[in-house]
Design a protein around this motif. Structure first.
Motif, PDB file in Angstrom:
ATOM      1  N   UNK A  68     -78.025 -59.759 -33.440  1.00  0.00           N
ATOM      2  CA  UNK A  68     -78.042 -60.295 -32.073  1.00  0.00           C
ATOM      3  C   UNK A  68     -79.422 -60.826 -31.705  1.00  0.00           C
ATOM      4  N   UNK A  69     -80.464 -60.119 -32.133  1.00  0.00           N
ATOM      5  CA  UNK A  69     -81.828 -60.567 -31.845  1.00  0.00           C
ATOM      6  C   UNK A  69     -82.137 -61.871 -32.568  1.00  0.00           C
ATOM      7  N   UNK A  70     -81.719 -61.981 -33.820  1.00  0.00           N
ATOM      8  CA  UNK A  70     -81.949 -63.209 -34.573  1.00  0.00           C
ATOM      9  C   UNK A  70     -81.210 -64.386 -33.951  1.00  0.00           C
ATOM     10  N   UNK A  71     -79.979 -64.157 -33.523  1.00  0.00           N
ATOM     11  CA  UNK A  71     -79.204 -65.223 -32.876  1.00  0.00           C
ATOM     12  C   UNK A  71     -79.881 -65.680 -31.594  1.00  0.00           C
ATOM     13  N   UNK A  72     -80.366 -64.721 -30.810  1.00  0.00           N
ATOM     14  CA  UNK A  72     -81.092 -65.054 -29.585  1.00  0.00           C
ATOM     15  C   UNK A  72     -82.351 -65.860 -29.892  1.00  0.00           C
ATOM     16  N   UNK A  73     -83.096 -65.451 -30.893  1.00  0.00           N
ATOM     17  CA  UNK A  73     -84.325 -66.161 -31.257  1.00  0.00           C
ATOM     18  C   UNK A  73     -84.025 -67.591 -31.700  1.00  0.00           C
ATOM     19  N   UNK A  74     -82.970 -67.768 -32.449  1.00  0.00           N
ATOM     20  CA  UNK A  74     -82.613 -69.105 -32.922  1.00  0.00           C
ATOM     21  C   UNK A  74     -82.188 -70.021 -31.788  1.00  0.00           C
ATOM     22  N   UNK A  75     -81.623 -69.433 -30.725  1.00  0.00           N
ATOM     23  CA  UNK A  75     -81.268 -70.218 -29.548  1.00  0.00           C
ATOM     24  C   UNK A  75     -82.522 -70.623 -28.773  1.00  0.00           C
ATOM     25  N   UNK A  76     -83.508 -69.745 -28.740  1.00  0.00           N
ATOM     26  CA  UNK A  76     -84.720 -69.986 -27.958  1.00  0.00           C
ATOM     27  C   UNK A  76     -85.601 -71.072 -28.567  1.00  0.00           C
ATOM     28  N   UNK A  77     -85.642 -71.155 -29.909  1.00  0.00           N
ATOM     29  CA  UNK A  77     -86.574 -72.083 -30.547  1.00  0.00           C
ATOM     30  C   UNK A  77     -86.152 -72.428 -31.970  1.00  0.00           C
ATOM     31  N   UNK A  78     -86.553 -73.608 -32.397  1.00  0.00           N
ATOM     32  CA  UNK A  78     -86.433 -73.995 -33.810  1.00  0.00           C
ATOM     33  C   UNK A  78     -87.805 -73.985 -34.475  1.00  0.00           C
ATOM     34  N   UNK A 115     -85.922 -54.964 -41.959  1.00  0.00           N
ATOM     35  CA  UNK A 115     -85.282 -55.523 -43.141  1.00  0.00           C
ATOM     36  C   UNK A 115     -84.216 -56.540 -42.746  1.00  0.00           C
ATOM     37  N   UNK A 116     -83.332 -56.146 -41.847  1.00  0.00           N
ATOM     38  CA  UNK A 116     -82.232 -57.024 -41.433  1.00  0.00           C
ATOM     39  C   UNK A 116     -82.746 -58.232 -40.662  1.00  0.00           C
ATOM     40  N   UNK A 117     -83.686 -58.012 -39.760  1.00  0.00           N
ATOM     41  CA  UNK A 117     -84.203 -59.115 -38.951  1.00  0.00           C
ATOM     42  C   UNK A 117     -84.912 -60.142 -39.822  1.00  0.00           C
ATOM     43  N   UNK A 118     -85.690 -59.668 -40.772  1.00  0.00           N
ATOM     44  CA  UNK A 118     -86.370 -60.587 -41.693  1.00  0.00           C
ATOM     45  C   UNK A 118     -85.358 -61.389 -42.500  1.00  0.00           C
ATOM     46  N   UNK A 119     -84.309 -60.734 -42.961  1.00  0.00           N
ATOM     47  CA  UNK A 119     -83.282 -61.432 -43.741  1.00  0.00           C
ATOM     48  C   UNK A 119     -82.620 -62.526 -42.910  1.00  0.00           C
ATOM     49  N   UNK A 120     -82.355 -62.233 -41.641  1.00  0.00           N
ATOM     50  CA  UNK A 120     -81.716 -63.219 -40.765  1.00  0.00           C
ATOM     51  C   UNK A 120     -82.626 -64.416 -40.470  1.00  0.00           C
ATOM     52  N   UNK A 121     -83.946 -64.190 -40.399  1.00  0.00           N
ATOM     53  CA  UNK A 121     -84.849 -65.218 -39.890  1.00  0.00           C
ATOM     54  C   UNK A 121     -85.711 -65.905 -40.947  1.00  0.00           C
TER      55      UNK A 121
END
Length: 261
Positions: A68-78, A115-121
């Motif tokens: 959910x955090x990664x999805x939010x971050x991707x919405x906020x910025x590229x 670990x998970x957040x890094x993998x997502x981003x």
């Protein structure tokens, strides 16, 4: 403008790193549990440094939090150029006596979230001209620490994870750094449940969050693999490579165990 995502940004070292990155012109994505503290920090960096700051208040140890955090971050910025994995805490006490659920929650936050957040981003970080991952471990990562057994183990994991990932990304735009502070003037000891006597002893050797943050960000931007702020902390961590493990464990136990009730 480049953005930096910081977990555990509401207090302590995470907050100090956010301020340091804002001072250097990064827009911020701030995530932690406390909405009020995040909003106050966002207002502070906007006023003092003229950068933008978005906040997400969430329980980062909850199942699915990283996605959910990664999805939010991707919405906020590229233009995500920095990922700082700061969220985490410790538990003080004998492994068999501490509630298992509390220890599992700590491991989720200290190990699985980064670990998970890094993998997502990491894919978005790869798309930047230059990007950085800063993982916040501890000097406890360099040895076993009785009564902080799982905490030290979780930080050792983060250190090893950082070095392995750094090598894998060596031909990419992404640099990985592990920051391992020693005693710092935060609420870590209170949250870990440490005794007043132990906290007083640690306070004599503590660095400020701002000092730790400055050292970590400088090392990150310089592309260093590891940084241990403070000369005494660096010497202590280095000595663990030469002193027999049984001796370092006995010394650590002598510091921490005798303060247990």
């Amino acid at each position: 403008m480049p953005h930096a995502l910081i977990t555990g940004a509401s207090r302590g070292i995470g907050r100090a790193i956010a301020l340091e990155l804002a001072r250097r012109g990064y827009n911020l994505l701030l995530a932690a549990r406390s909405a009020d503290q995040l909003e106050a920090l966002a207002a502070e960096v906007k006023q003092q440094h003229g950068v933008e700051a978005q906040v997400l208040a969430a329980d980062l140890a909850a199942p699915g939090a990283a996605a959910r955090l990664a999805e939010w971050a991707n919405v906020q910025t590229t233009e995500l150029a920095v990922l700082v994995n700061t969220a985490g805490y410790g538990l003080w006490g004998r492994f068999e006596e501490l509630p298992l659920a509390q220890q599992q929650n700590m491991l989720q936050l200290n190990m699985l979230l980064p670990t998970e957040l890094t993998h997502h981003l990491v894919a978005q970080l790869r798309r930047q001209p230059k990007a950085y991952i800063l993982n916040v471990a501890s000097t406890a990562a360099y040895q076993a620490v009785p009564t902080l057994t799982l905490y030290a183990a979780s930080k050792a994991f983060l250190l090893t994870f950082s070095r392995g990932l750094r090598y894998e990304l060596r031909d990419s735009p992404v640099s990985v750094t592990c920051l391992s502070p020693g005693a710092t003037t935060t609420d870590f000891a209170d949250r870990a449940g440490m005794s007043a006597g132990l906290q007083e002893k640690a306070a004599k050797l503590s660095m400020t969050p701002a000092e730790v943050a400055r050292a970590g960000v400088e090392a990150m931007l310089a592309g260093e693999a590891e940084v241990i702020p403070g000369a005494l902390n660096r010497i202590s961590a280095k000595l663990t490579s030469f002193v027999p493990k049984a001796m370092t464990e006995k010394i650590a136990a002598g510091i921490y165990e005798k303060h247990l009730k």
